[in-house]
Scaffold this active site. Sequence first.
Site, PDB file in Angstrom:
ATOM      1  N   ASP A 232     -10.049   3.777   4.672  1.00 14.28           N
ATOM      2  CA  ASP A 232     -10.786   2.444   4.663  1.00 14.28           C
ATOM      3  C   ASP A 232     -12.038   2.646   4.429  1.00 14.28           C
ATOM      4  OD1 ASP A 232      -8.740   0.325   3.779  1.00 14.28           O
ATOM      5  OD2 ASP A 232      -7.896   0.288   5.897  1.00 14.28           O
TER       6      ASP A 232
ATOM      7  N   GLN B 143      -3.710  -1.004  10.429  1.00 19.16           N
ATOM      8  CA  GLN B 143      -3.959  -2.471   9.647  1.00 19.16           C
ATOM      9  C   GLN B 143      -4.715  -3.494  10.572  1.00 19.16           C
ATOM     10  OE1 GLN B 143      -3.455  -3.279   6.434  1.00 19.16           O
ATOM     11  NE2 GLN B 143      -3.290  -4.976   6.266  1.00 19.16           N
TER      12      GLN B 143
ATOM     13  N   LYS C 266       0.588  -0.560  -0.270  1.00 26.28           N
ATOM     14  CA  LYS C 266       0.153  -0.084  -0.235  1.00 26.28           C
ATOM     15  C   LYS C 266       0.769   1.191  -0.560  1.00 26.28           C
ATOM     16  CE  LYS C 266      -4.272  -2.222   2.503  1.00 26.28           C
ATOM     17  NZ  LYS C 266      -4.457  -2.241   3.992  1.00 26.28           N
TER      18      LYS C 266
END
Length: 286
Positions: free
Chosen positions: A120, A97, A53
Amino acid sequence: MTARIIDGKAHAAALRAQLKVDASELVGRGVRPGLAVVIVGDDPASRTYVRNKVRACEEAGVVSKIHEFPVDAPEAAVMTRVRELNLAPDIDAVLVQLPLPPHIDEARVLAAVASEKDVDGFSVSNAGALLTGAPQFVPCTPAGIMYLLEKENIRIAGRHAVVIGRSNIVGKPMALLLLQKDATVTICHSRTPDLAIHTCMADILIAAVGRMNFVGAAMVKPGACVVDVGTNRGPDGKLRGDVDFNAVMDVAGSITPVPGGVGPMTVAMLVANTLHAAGQRKQESK
Ligand code: NAP
């Protein structure tokens, strides 16, 4: 029948090239997009995802920083960092994460991410906004799948979509996005009896289970579009999906491979969401 392979890697590369142009325009207007990734512990898979990412974001011109915590870090320390990043003027996007270690309340940490930096799309406010139809950020994996379906001219409206999996990060948002595009949607999960009865009715079948070769040819309607979200490690250490690719190839109309299908799109969508967040910062500072 041999299914058409949907090349997620190629679609993601094309999107990322465009996003690089978008990012340089932002920089030209005085906004340098910034991403912060919070990772707790040393799970090798999580570290690989974070590396991918960050690399993708940096390639697009996003300044990215990883905030690492040891596996036994107290929840309060992680929360404090998230709150600091929420307030940092040079950070547009904050990503935590997953998974977090068991002693940390995942929902509480995700809820702490400011909704305008929640690239996200996992915060309660963004999830609620998705439910009611106007989300600021759509979770990257389902957003990437919708992008693939659109680019591949897979008709959604009026068709039957079946999603296997009901997680907050894939299954549920996926089902909502398909519903918004006028599919008739069935969500299946571990307590669904006679799963194949449902999957065999799917014009679009999304597998987000986390079990290798879970979807076999007998579970697929001839000609269906099969999207494989699963990322599982085979006995040889190689990445495999939830779909028995070789068998389903003979039945499906189109199919995403693993690797090279949904995964690269997830990363590209993170870059897109980060630039969107940075673009909003520009709007607000006008
Ligand atoms: P998750 O939270 O573990 O959810 C898995 C879902 O599968 C659950 O809803 C579960 O049902 C359902 N399930 C489990 N066994 C089943 C069975 N026998 N029959 C029907 N449904 C069953 O996983 P996730 O986070 O959604 O991720 C799913 C997979 O996608 C994983 O392999 C993950 O690594 C992968 N993934 C890939 C990407 C990417 O970018 N490629 C991104 C995210 C996730 P219950 O709810 O009843 O337990």
